[in-house]
Scaffold this active site. Structure first.
Site, PDB file in Angstrom:
ATOM      1  CG  HIS A 170      32.399  60.969  77.327  1.00 52.77           C
ATOM      2  ND1 HIS A 170      33.529  60.207  77.236  1.00 52.77           N
ATOM      3  CD2 HIS A 170      31.406  60.110  77.638  1.00 52.77           C
ATOM      4  CE1 HIS A 170      33.236  58.945  77.486  1.00 52.77           C
ATOM      5  NE2 HIS A 170      31.943  58.857  77.738  1.00 52.77           N
ATOM      6  CG  ASP A 202      20.374  64.621  80.606  1.00 51.15           C
ATOM      7  OD1 ASP A 202      19.999  65.259  81.610  1.00 51.15           O
ATOM      8  OD2 ASP A 202      19.949  64.847  79.461  1.00 51.15           O
ATOM      9  CD  GLU A 209      17.009  66.864  80.998  1.00 51.59           C
ATOM     10  OE1 GLU A 209      16.969  66.078  80.034  1.00 51.59           O
ATOM     11  OE2 GLU A 209      18.043  67.070  81.664  1.00 51.59           O
TER      12      GLU A 209
HETATM   13  P1  FAD Z   1      36.534  66.271  77.773  1.00 48.20           P
HETATM   14  O1  FAD Z   1      35.821  65.894  76.531  1.00 48.20           O
HETATM   15  O2  FAD Z   1      37.669  65.433  78.191  1.00 48.20           O
HETATM   16  O3  FAD Z   1      37.024  67.807  77.670  1.00 48.20           O
HETATM   17  C1  FAD Z   1      36.129  68.813  77.227  1.00 48.20           C
HETATM   18  C2  FAD Z   1      36.886  70.149  77.122  1.00 48.20           C
HETATM   19  O4  FAD Z   1      37.226  70.614  78.421  1.00 48.20           O
HETATM   20  C3  FAD Z   1      38.208  70.049  76.368  1.00 48.20           C
HETATM   21  O5  FAD Z   1      38.460  71.254  75.698  1.00 48.20           O
HETATM   22  C4  FAD Z   1      39.227  69.836  77.464  1.00 48.20           C
HETATM   23  O6  FAD Z   1      40.522  70.265  77.085  1.00 48.20           O
HETATM   24  C5  FAD Z   1      38.637  70.679  78.580  1.00 48.20           C
HETATM   25  N1  FAD Z   1      38.911  70.130  79.917  1.00 48.20           N
HETATM   26  C6  FAD Z   1      38.766  68.852  80.342  1.00 48.20           C
HETATM   27  N2  FAD Z   1      39.099  68.765  81.643  1.00 48.20           N
HETATM   28  C7  FAD Z   1      39.455  70.019  82.037  1.00 48.20           C
HETATM   29  C8  FAD Z   1      39.894  70.576  83.262  1.00 48.20           C
HETATM   30  N3  FAD Z   1      40.048  69.832  84.364  1.00 48.20           N
HETATM   31  N4  FAD Z   1      40.170  71.897  83.303  1.00 48.20           N
HETATM   32  C9  FAD Z   1      40.016  72.686  82.203  1.00 48.20           C
HETATM   33  N5  FAD Z   1      39.610  72.204  81.022  1.00 48.20           N
HETATM   34  C10 FAD Z   1      39.323  70.882  80.940  1.00 48.20           C
HETATM   35  N6  FAD Z   1      26.590  68.105  78.973  1.00 48.20           N
HETATM   36  C11 FAD Z   1      25.697  68.788  79.689  1.00 48.20           C
HETATM   37  O7  FAD Z   1      25.914  69.947  80.032  1.00 48.20           O
HETATM   38  N7  FAD Z   1      24.506  68.201  80.059  1.00 48.20           N
HETATM   39  C12 FAD Z   1      24.210  66.913  79.768  1.00 48.20           C
HETATM   40  O8  FAD Z   1      23.152  66.421  80.136  1.00 48.20           O
HETATM   41  C13 FAD Z   1      25.162  66.162  79.031  1.00 48.20           C
HETATM   42  N8  FAD Z   1      24.938  64.874  78.731  1.00 48.20           N
HETATM   43  C14 FAD Z   1      25.887  64.165  78.059  1.00 48.20           C
HETATM   44  C15 FAD Z   1      25.654  62.805  77.798  1.00 48.20           C
HETATM   45  C16 FAD Z   1      26.608  62.053  77.134  1.00 48.20           C
HETATM   46  C17 FAD Z   1      26.338  60.584  76.853  1.00 48.20           C
HETATM   47  C18 FAD Z   1      27.814  62.666  76.696  1.00 48.20           C
HETATM   48  C19 FAD Z   1      28.839  61.885  75.949  1.00 48.20           C
HETATM   49  C20 FAD Z   1      28.048  64.018  76.937  1.00 48.20           C
HETATM   50  C21 FAD Z   1      27.087  64.774  77.622  1.00 48.20           C
HETATM   51  N9  FAD Z   1      27.280  66.125  77.904  1.00 48.20           N
HETATM   52  C22 FAD Z   1      26.355  66.821  78.635  1.00 48.20           C
HETATM   53  C23 FAD Z   1      28.450  66.847  77.370  1.00 48.20           C
HETATM   54  C24 FAD Z   1      29.575  66.878  78.364  1.00 48.20           C
HETATM   55  O9  FAD Z   1      29.261  67.665  79.482  1.00 48.20           O
HETATM   56  C25 FAD Z   1      30.812  67.517  77.722  1.00 48.20           C
HETATM   57  O10 FAD Z   1      31.137  66.857  76.531  1.00 48.20           O
HETATM   58  C26 FAD Z   1      31.989  67.461  78.681  1.00 48.20           C
HETATM   59  O11 FAD Z   1      33.037  68.235  78.169  1.00 48.20           O
HETATM   60  C27 FAD Z   1      32.451  66.053  78.849  1.00 48.20           C
HETATM   61  O12 FAD Z   1      33.333  65.951  79.936  1.00 48.20           O
HETATM   62  P2  FAD Z   1      34.703  65.226  79.739  1.00 48.20           P
HETATM   63  O13 FAD Z   1      35.227  65.049  81.102  1.00 48.20           O
HETATM   64  O14 FAD Z   1      34.592  64.029  78.897  1.00 48.20           O
HETATM   65  O15 FAD Z   1      35.490  66.401  78.962  1.00 48.20           O
END
Ligand code: FAD
Length: 488
Positions: free
Chosen positions: A61, A126, A240
């Site tokens: 994400h 969120d 917020e």
């Molecule tokens: P990914 O996109 O899969 O990975 C993100 C990064 O972390 C990459 O570099 C990946 O290699 C690394 N990574 C993934 N898993 C691990 C692991 N286990 N160990 C080490 N590195 C790892 N963020 C906020 O802080 N607050 C919010 O309110 C918020 N709201 C959001 C709402 C939406 C609809 C979306 C799409 C995103 C939001 N985000 C928010 C952002 C979100 O926290 C980050 O994009 C987060 O990285 C997404 O998690 P993911 O599991 O999809 O990570």
């Protein structure tokens, strides 16, 4: 390495992310059953004459390809623990008030597991369908962070597989350098396979409130009051805020999951009445349960009396705790059915120092974005820096209070609403911040050059480079962040 799949469908799925802006195809996707499989993968990579890149992918994400691995191997973290009937990768310890959660776990699963024991993590993003490892690699911010700090401030212990292929348990006391490196570490130092997260007693219900303002000064003064300890009683448990640009009200949706059509009509009327090009909302939440149900309305009323929102423009909903926390999950369903979820998301998130938020408002909301395309959301809310631990890799501005500003817009149209236009506006916002010396930091950062990263980390850069050399010397981890070029 039979857990690696190289078929077209699997690699295509791992070639893009929520942002739909960057694409990069990996050679394969690795499906670990146990954390030890990740150790094996990394050691195998290091045994090659030229090691291949390894990118843990939580839910993918990110917006700018951060979880991609061009030509390397994407680790599908969600495969961990697959095939078991019960989820043994989330364990709540009631007496110790913590949960041990796999790095691949979705926060929504952590919530439900904790609630079975009447407990809950303290700080929420969120949106809850993202992973523990993904948010801890950034910070994990939301409306509770002013009081408890970001999610990275609420972790007791981690299991991490480093870029040298070692599985290490770390905490503030044991292997602290790795612990603090990984929190906010953008996946650069290791793969988080388990996090021990602090819990507190869970409330049952929430008074969910929005208050409208036509003036940025009263809006920010009230937000800062609400995150201070100066309110009578304990104030809101969540704070917020949002900015609504003029066109969002006049051309945007005519109702939302919070506002009814008549609420929105009144808010549009407010822009006409006050001549303001922007309307601001504070979004607050006051938690309660059986013991406090009788007094919550009175407490809320007393708090509202201390605030300066436009008279009569207070909107209150009563929701269950889960309904409130999972609000974006419902929004996701609506957007998916409208075909508006899987579209490009050129999101830009900034931390803006408190002393410059009014200048930012004038230059960005009333300047660059004044007549901008209305699709999406603009978040703005303050946090207290003393709740962040500076030993962690995450960076924030220097001031005691700074604002998270999220330009969370979607490219759904052609012409003025297209991706290039939104990217041009984002670039103009960054350029304005530079020129005006706003002193902001990007959150969920994306920098195209080494110089950009050096400036991003500022005084922490030397330490970040040192930790990289120690924990991932061949620079194989999370190459999609684009910070360290792979060693040849
Ligand atoms: P990914 O996109 O899969 O990975 C993100 C990064 O972390 C990459 O570099 C990946 O290699 C690394 N990574 C993934 N898993 C691990 C692991 N286990 N160990 C080490 N590195 C790892 N963020 C906020 O802080 N607050 C919010 O309110 C918020 N709201 C959001 C709402 C939406 C609809 C979306 C799409 C995103 C939001 N985000 C928010 C952002 C979100 O926290 C980050 O994009 C987060 O990285 C997404 O998690 P993911 O599991 O999809 O990570």
């Amino acid at each position: 390495m039979s857990k690696i799949r190289t078929d077209h469908d699997t690699t295509t799925e791992a070639s893009s992310d929520f942002g739909h802006i960057v694409e990069a195809t990996p050679s394969g996707v690795f499906h670990p059953t146990f954390p030890a499989d990740i150790v094996t993968l990394i050691r195998f990579s290091l045994s090659q004459p030229t090691p291949f890149a390894v990118a843990p992918r939580g839910k993918g994400h990110s917006s700018q390809g951060q979880a991609l691995a061009p030509g390397g191997i994407v680790v599908d973290m969600q495969a961990l623990g697959d095939g078991r009937r019960t989820n043994h990768r989330v364990a709540v310890l009631f007496d110790e008030m913590y949960v041990d959660a796999g790095g691949e776990q979705l926060w929504i699963n952590v919530l439900h597991a904790a609630l079975e024991h009447g407990l809950t993590p303290c700080v929420w993003t969120d949106y809850l369908r993202i992973t523990v490892g993904g948010t801890l690699s950034n910070a994990g911010i939301g409306g509770q962070a002013f009081r408890h700090g970001p999610q990275i401030s609420n972790v007791h212990e981690l299991d991490v597989v480093t870029g040298t292929g070692e599985m290490i348990t770390c905490s503030p006391e044991v292997n602290p350098a790795l612990f603090f490196a990984v929190l906010g570490g953008l996946g650069q130092f290791g793969v988080i396979t388990r996090a021990r997260i602090r819990l507190e007693r869970a409330p049952k219900r929430v008074k969910w409130v929005r208050l409208a303002y036509s003036d940025v000064h009263s809006f920010t003064t009230d937000q800062e009051l609400l995150i201070s300890k100066r309110t009578s009683g304990s104030g809101f448990d969540y704070v917020e805020g949002q900015v609504q640009l003029n066109r969002t009200l006049t051309e945007g949706h005519k109702s939302s999951s919070f506002f009814s059509a008549s609420d929105l009509a009144r808010l549009t009327g407010l822009t006409v009445e006050t001549g303001s090009v922007t309307i601001y909302y504070i979004e607050g939440a006051m938690y309660y349960d059986e013991d406090t149900a009788a007094s919550v309305d009175q407490k809320l009323e007393a708090l509202l009396e201390e605030l300066s929102f436009v008279t009569g423009f207070v909107f209150v909903r009563d929701a269950s705790y889960v309904e409130f926390l999972d609000r974006v999950g419902r929004e996701e369903q609506n957007l998916r059915s409208a075909g508006a979820w899987d579209v490009p998301h050129p999101w830009l998130n900034l931390f803006v120092p408190r002393s410059r938020i009014v200048d930012f408002d004038a230059g960005v909301f009333k300047g660059i974005l004044r007549d901008a395309n209305p699709v999406g959301l603009i978040l703005i809310y303050p946090m207290n820096k003393d709740k962040w631990d500076d030993r962690m890799t995450a960076v924030t501005p220097e001031e005691d209070v700074f604002y998270a500003v999220g330009l969370l817009r979607s490219a759904v149209g052609r012409g003025e609403g297209d991706l290039e236009q939104l990217e041009r506006e984002n670039a103009a916002v960054l350029e304005f911040c530079d020129r005006a010396g706003i002193g902001c930091k990007q959150y969920l950062p994306h920098h195209a050059s080494l110089d950009g990263w050096r400036r991003h980390f500022g005084a922490k850069w030397g330490r970040v480079a040192e930790l990289k050399a120690r924990y991932d010397p061949r620079a194989i981890l999370s190459p999609g962040q684009g910070i360290f070029p792979p060693a040849t």
